[in-house]
Design a protein around this motif. Structure first.
Motif, PDB file in Angstrom:
ATOM      1  N   ASN A 119       0.824  -1.226   0.000  1.00 12.35           N
ATOM      2  CA  ASN A 119       0.000   0.000   0.000  1.00 12.35           C
ATOM      3  C   ASN A 119       0.855   1.272   0.000  1.00 12.35           C
ATOM      4  O   ASN A 119       0.576   2.231   0.722  1.00 12.35           O
ATOM      5  CB  ASN A 119      -0.951   0.011   1.212  1.00 12.35           C
ATOM      6  N   LEU A 120       1.900   1.262  -0.816  1.00  9.72           N
ATOM      7  CA  LEU A 120       2.811   2.404  -0.891  1.00  9.72           C
ATOM      8  C   LEU A 120       2.646   3.221  -2.176  1.00  9.72           C
ATOM      9  O   LEU A 120       3.473   4.084  -2.473  1.00  9.72           O
ATOM     10  CB  LEU A 120       4.269   1.917  -0.792  1.00  9.72           C
ATOM     11  N   LEU A 121       1.564   2.969  -2.925  1.00  6.07           N
ATOM     12  CA  LEU A 121       1.358   3.679  -4.184  1.00  6.07           C
ATOM     13  C   LEU A 121       0.411   4.860  -3.996  1.00  6.07           C
ATOM     14  O   LEU A 121      -0.600   4.768  -3.293  1.00  6.07           O
ATOM     15  CB  LEU A 121       0.771   2.731  -5.243  1.00  6.07           C
ATOM     16  N   THR A 122       0.750   5.972  -4.629  1.00 12.00           N
ATOM     17  CA  THR A 122      -0.173   7.106  -4.689  1.00 12.00           C
ATOM     18  C   THR A 122      -1.322   6.734  -5.637  1.00 12.00           C
ATOM     19  O   THR A 122      -1.218   5.742  -6.379  1.00 12.00           O
ATOM     20  CB  THR A 122       0.541   8.350  -5.250  1.00 12.00           C
ATOM     21  N   PRO A 123      -2.420   7.493  -5.654  1.00 17.24           N
ATOM     22  CA  PRO A 123      -3.491   7.205  -6.622  1.00 17.24           C
ATOM     23  C   PRO A 123      -2.968   7.167  -8.059  1.00 17.24           C
ATOM     24  O   PRO A 123      -3.384   6.306  -8.853  1.00 17.24           O
ATOM     25  CB  PRO A 123      -4.477   8.351  -6.397  1.00 17.24           C
ATOM     26  N   GLU A 124      -2.058   8.083  -8.396  1.00 18.13           N
ATOM     27  CA  GLU A 124      -1.506   8.091  -9.755  1.00 18.13           C
ATOM     28  C   GLU A 124      -0.612   6.876  -9.981  1.00 18.13           C
ATOM     29  O   GLU A 124      -0.606   6.280 -11.063  1.00 18.13           O
ATOM     30  CB  GLU A 124      -0.717   9.382  -9.995  1.00 18.13           C
ATOM     31  N   GLY A 125       0.131   6.501  -8.943  1.00 17.37           N
ATOM     32  CA  GLY A 125       0.962   5.309  -9.035  1.00 17.37           C
ATOM     33  C   GLY A 125       0.131   4.060  -9.203  1.00 17.37           C
ATOM     34  O   GLY A 125       0.484   3.154  -9.971  1.00 17.37           O
ATOM     35  N   LYS A 126      -1.025   3.994  -8.490  1.00 21.97           N
ATOM     36  CA  LYS A 126      -1.911   2.817  -8.588  1.00 21.97           C
ATOM     37  C   LYS A 126      -2.539   2.735  -9.979  1.00 21.97           C
ATOM     38  O   LYS A 126      -2.660   1.639 -10.558  1.00 21.97           O
ATOM     39  CB  LYS A 126      -3.012   2.925  -7.535  1.00 21.97           C
ATOM     40  N   ALA A 127      -2.908   3.865 -10.550  1.00 18.35           N
ATOM     41  CA  ALA A 127      -3.487   3.874 -11.895  1.00 18.35           C
ATOM     42  C   ALA A 127      -2.463   3.358 -12.909  1.00 18.35           C
ATOM     43  O   ALA A 127      -2.808   2.571 -13.814  1.00 18.35           O
ATOM     44  CB  ALA A 127      -3.938   5.277 -12.264  1.00 18.35           C
TER      45      ALA A 127
ATOM     46  N   ARG B 187      11.003  14.078  -7.764  1.00 17.72           N
ATOM     47  CA  ARG B 187       9.632  14.427  -8.174  1.00 17.72           C
ATOM     48  C   ARG B 187       8.914  13.212  -8.769  1.00 17.72           C
ATOM     49  O   ARG B 187       7.739  12.962  -8.481  1.00 17.72           O
ATOM     50  CB  ARG B 187       9.654  15.557  -9.218  1.00 17.72           C
ATOM     51  N   ILE B 188       9.631  12.463  -9.582  1.00 13.78           N
ATOM     52  CA  ILE B 188       9.042  11.263 -10.197  1.00 13.78           C
ATOM     53  C   ILE B 188       8.647  10.261  -9.120  1.00 13.78           C
ATOM     54  O   ILE B 188       7.542   9.714  -9.125  1.00 13.78           O
ATOM     55  CB  ILE B 188      10.040  10.621 -11.187  1.00 13.78           C
ATOM     56  N   ILE B 189       9.554  10.029  -8.207  1.00 20.59           N
ATOM     57  CA  ILE B 189       9.306   9.054  -7.138  1.00 20.59           C
ATOM     58  C   ILE B 189       8.116   9.475  -6.287  1.00 20.59           C
ATOM     59  O   ILE B 189       7.252   8.645  -5.944  1.00 20.59           O
ATOM     60  CB  ILE B 189      10.580   8.895  -6.278  1.00 20.59           C
ATOM     61  N   ASP B 190       8.032  10.744  -5.955  1.00 24.54           N
ATOM     62  CA  ASP B 190       6.941  11.236  -5.095  1.00 24.54           C
ATOM     63  C   ASP B 190       5.577  11.119  -5.781  1.00 24.54           C
ATOM     64  O   ASP B 190       4.552  11.014  -5.095  1.00 24.54           O
ATOM     65  CB  ASP B 190       7.185  12.691  -4.706  1.00 24.54           C
ATOM     66  N   ARG B 191       5.545  11.144  -7.107  1.00 26.09           N
ATOM     67  CA  ARG B 191       4.267  11.016  -7.806  1.00 26.09           C
ATOM     68  C   ARG B 191       3.757   9.577  -7.823  1.00 26.09           C
ATOM     69  O   ARG B 191       2.568   9.341  -8.011  1.00 26.09           O
ATOM     70  CB  ARG B 191       4.410  11.521  -9.246  1.00 26.09           C
ATOM     71  N   VAL B 192       4.673   8.634  -7.623  1.00 25.89           N
ATOM     72  CA  VAL B 192       4.294   7.215  -7.719  1.00 25.89           C
ATOM     73  C   VAL B 192       4.143   6.569  -6.346  1.00 25.89           C
ATOM     74  O   VAL B 192       3.241   5.764  -6.135  1.00 25.89           O
ATOM     75  CB  VAL B 192       5.346   6.438  -8.543  1.00 25.89           C
TER      76      VAL B 192
ATOM     77  N   THR C 246       4.086   6.694  -1.965  1.00 28.03           N
ATOM     78  CA  THR C 246       3.955   7.451  -0.719  1.00 28.03           C
ATOM     79  C   THR C 246       5.225   7.299   0.126  1.00 28.03           C
ATOM     80  O   THR C 246       5.566   8.164   0.928  1.00 28.03           O
ATOM     81  CB  THR C 246       2.756   6.954   0.095  1.00 28.03           C
ATOM     82  N   SER C 247       5.929   6.170  -0.070  1.00 29.13           N
ATOM     83  CA  SER C 247       7.205   5.909   0.575  1.00 29.13           C
ATOM     84  C   SER C 247       7.906   4.805  -0.212  1.00 29.13           C
ATOM     85  O   SER C 247       7.249   3.978  -0.848  1.00 29.13           O
ATOM     86  CB  SER C 247       7.005   5.457   2.027  1.00 29.13           C
ATOM     87  N   THR C 248       9.232   4.815  -0.207  1.00 28.16           N
ATOM     88  CA  THR C 248       9.984   3.735  -0.860  1.00 28.16           C
ATOM     89  C   THR C 248      10.625   2.798   0.164  1.00 28.16           C
ATOM     90  O   THR C 248      11.379   1.900  -0.203  1.00 28.16           O
ATOM     91  CB  THR C 248      11.086   4.323  -1.772  1.00 28.16           C
ATOM     92  N   GLU C 249      10.292   2.989   1.432  1.00 26.50           N
ATOM     93  CA  GLU C 249      10.862   2.143   2.471  1.00 26.50           C
ATOM     94  C   GLU C 249      10.384   0.704   2.306  1.00 26.50           C
ATOM     95  O   GLU C 249       9.195   0.438   2.166  1.00 26.50           O
ATOM     96  CB  GLU C 249      10.458   2.663   3.851  1.00 26.50           C
ATOM     97  N   GLY C 250      11.337  -0.222   2.281  1.00 29.35           N
ATOM     98  CA  GLY C 250      11.002  -1.628   2.148  1.00 29.35           C
ATOM     99  C   GLY C 250      10.874  -2.100   0.712  1.00 29.35           C
ATOM    100  O   GLY C 250      10.616  -3.289   0.464  1.00 29.35           O
ATOM    101  N   LEU C 251      11.066  -1.201  -0.267  1.00 29.20           N
ATOM    102  CA  LEU C 251      10.987  -1.602  -1.667  1.00 29.20           C
ATOM    103  C   LEU C 251      12.346  -2.104  -2.147  1.00 29.20           C
ATOM    104  O   LEU C 251      13.389  -1.620  -1.710  1.00 29.20           O
ATOM    105  CB  LEU C 251      10.532  -0.434  -2.535  1.00 29.20           C
ATOM    106  N   PRO C 252      12.364  -3.065  -3.070  1.00 28.46           N
ATOM    107  CA  PRO C 252      13.636  -3.621  -3.552  1.00 28.46           C
ATOM    108  C   PRO C 252      14.325  -2.701  -4.554  1.00 28.46           C
ATOM    109  O   PRO C 252      13.676  -2.062  -5.380  1.00 28.46           O
ATOM    110  CB  PRO C 252      13.208  -4.931  -4.233  1.00 28.46           C
ATOM    111  N   ASN C 253      15.635  -2.607  -4.473  1.00 28.16           N
ATOM    112  CA  ASN C 253      16.466  -1.948  -5.489  1.00 28.16           C
ATOM    113  C   ASN C 253      15.924  -0.577  -5.887  1.00 28.16           C
ATOM    114  O   ASN C 253      15.523  -0.351  -7.031  1.00 28.16           O
ATOM    115  CB  ASN C 253      16.567  -2.852  -6.724  1.00 28.16           C
ATOM    116  N   THR C 254      15.919   0.357  -4.954  1.00 27.19           N
ATOM    117  CA  THR C 254      15.299   1.668  -5.192  1.00 27.19           C
ATOM    118  C   THR C 254      16.233   2.689  -5.841  1.00 27.19           C
ATOM    119  O   THR C 254      15.790   3.772  -6.219  1.00 27.19           O
ATOM    120  CB  THR C 254      14.803   2.256  -3.856  1.00 27.19           C
ATOM    121  N   SER C 255      17.504   2.360  -6.002  1.00 26.55           N
ATOM    122  CA  SER C 255      18.471   3.360  -6.466  1.00 26.55           C
ATOM    123  C   SER C 255      18.197   3.854  -7.886  1.00 26.55           C
ATOM    124  O   SER C 255      18.513   4.994  -8.217  1.00 26.55           O
ATOM    125  CB  SER C 255      19.895   2.796  -6.393  1.00 26.55           C
TER     126      SER C 255
END
Length: 420
Positions: free
Chosen positions: A92-100, A226-231, A233-242
């Motif tokens: 549940n770490l996706l913004t509405p735009e990220g979920k779409a 900016r790109i990350i924030d649009r997709v 809500t947080s990147t904590e716990g996501l794989p290979n975020t670099s």
């Protein structure tokens, strides 16, 4: 008086070459998608071509092209985004735009994974269009039929691009006889660095002079976040975020080639890609400039095949080659098309001599040869993406050049580079 006239003619040529310089930002303003660089889907219109000098007629064309539009060239991008986005959705770490975006991506996933590296319908149509325009632009080459030899890399997307091109030529004139080949025997003439090339050999890499001043070109340091924030809500716990932003950007610029434009909504905009373009263009110039020596054998083939035709030892009316951007870009620099060999120290000057959209899907080089009855003076005109291009050779009849001058210049270049 005669000396004054000669100087005047050379000044006219210089003015003509100067006028041809591209204002990159004006081009981007008119067509923002050109900022996609080598992901730009071929679309350059039909520029007007200069008529040949009186009495000269085209008789032979030598050509190199990149394959047309395709799905992403390997499975890493799609797999990376599948893992990343699915994990984010589950947490549940996706913004509405990220979920779409995620929903559209998952819906398209079977197609994307099946299509990896394959030519799309758009890619097929690009080469059809280029072939038909070549036929219509230079009817004297093809009107009597004749033999054409076409070669491609071992890649399926190049083979299919070659097939689209050659089929269209035979639709234009069924009297054309075209031999198509994709084999290890011809790799040195189209993709010299292919590991299956039996003539594979190391080459001297070059370094662009601007590199030491690259830091002077500003970058948008907030772009990735900016790109990350649009997709997310947080990147904590996501794989290979670099590399998240870079991978999302890669997908975004590839979408028009596979009929999925709009999949990502407003996660990235063309305006943002445009603002990043000068920096990305510098990166493109570094690799095309650095790898140009690997294309010496291809340039040598251009010279050899043409001279065989001119000397009456070959009956070909066209030599066609189909490869990749990793070849087409360095070949542009090696040939010095539109000044791509100038190697400026000023990083802000690079955009004036090379624009990475010139190495887009289906990009192409055409050398068109002209002869005149009762004259041994053969002329050549070079087209880059179907527009008249400059060569690093003196001429008094631009956009035409005397073949003897061009042949000598490139023969000397190959000899000097081969000794390095």
């Amino acid at each position: 008086m005669k000396r004054f006239f000669s100087v005047f003619c050379l000044l006219l040529v210089a003015v003509g070459l100067w006028a041809q310089q591209i204002n990159a930002f004006d081009e981007l303003k008119a067509t923002p998608k050109k900022a996609y660089g080598n992901d730009y889907p071929y679309n350059f219109g039909q520029p007007e071509l200069t008529k040949a000098p009186k009495g000269y007629k085209a008789f032979y064309i030598s050509h190199y092209a990149r394959h047309g539009s395709r799905y992403y060239w390997n499975d890493k991008l799609y797999k990376y985004l599948d893992t990343l986005m699915t994990t984010a959705n589950e947490k549940n770490l996706l913004t509405p735009e990220g979920k779409a975006f995620y929903d559209k991506f998952i819906e398209a996933k079977p197609e994307l994974m099946t299509g990896i590296s394959e030519l799309t319908q758009l890619g097929w149509e690009q080469h059809q269009g280029i072939a038909r325009r070549m036929y219509n632009n230079f009817p004297d080459v093809f009107k009597k039929g004749g033999n054409i030899y076409a070669i491609s890399s071992l890649s399926g997307r190049c083979v299919m691009s070659m097939s689209a091109f050659c089929q269209e030529l035979t639709q234009c004139n069924p009297a054309l006889e075209i031999r198509e080949e994709s084999s290890r025997f011809t790799l040195n003439r189209v993709v010299p660095d292919d590991k299956e090339n039996p003539q594979l050999k190391p080459y001297t890499k070059m370094k662009a002079s601007y590199e030491k001043n690259r830091h002077l070109v500003p970058r948008d340091t907030t772009f990735n976040q900016r790109i990350i924030d649009r997709v997310f809500t947080s990147t904590e716990g996501l794989p290979n975020t670099s590399g998240i932003a870079g991978q999302l950007r890669n997908l975004y610029t590839s979408l028009p080639n596979i009929y999925h434009e709009g999949m990502m909504g407003n996660i990235i905009t063309d305006e943002e890609i445009v603002r990043e373009w000068e920096s990305s263009n510098l990166g493109s110039y570094s690799w095309i400039f650095g790898d140009q020596n690997k294309m010496l054998s291809v340039l040598e083939d251009f010279l050899f095949q043409a001279q065989q035709v001119i000397d009456g030892k070959s009956d070909l009316v066209a030599s066609l080659r189909f490869g990749h951007d990793s070849c087409m870009g360095p070949l542009t620099a090696l040939m010095g098309l539109n000044g791509a060999d100038k190697d400026p120290e000023d990083p802000f000057e690079v955009k004036n001599i090379y624009q990475n959209w010139q190495t887009c899907k289906a990009c192409n080089i055409q050398w068109v040869f002209y002869s005149k009855k009762n004259s041994s003076d053969v002329l050549i005109k070079c087209l880059l993406n179907e527009s008249e291009a400059t060569l690093p050779v003196k001429t008094d009849i631009f956009p035409y050049y005397h073949w003897s001058d061009v042949y000598q210049y490139y023969t000397d270049l190959i000899k000097s580079r081969s000794q390095e």
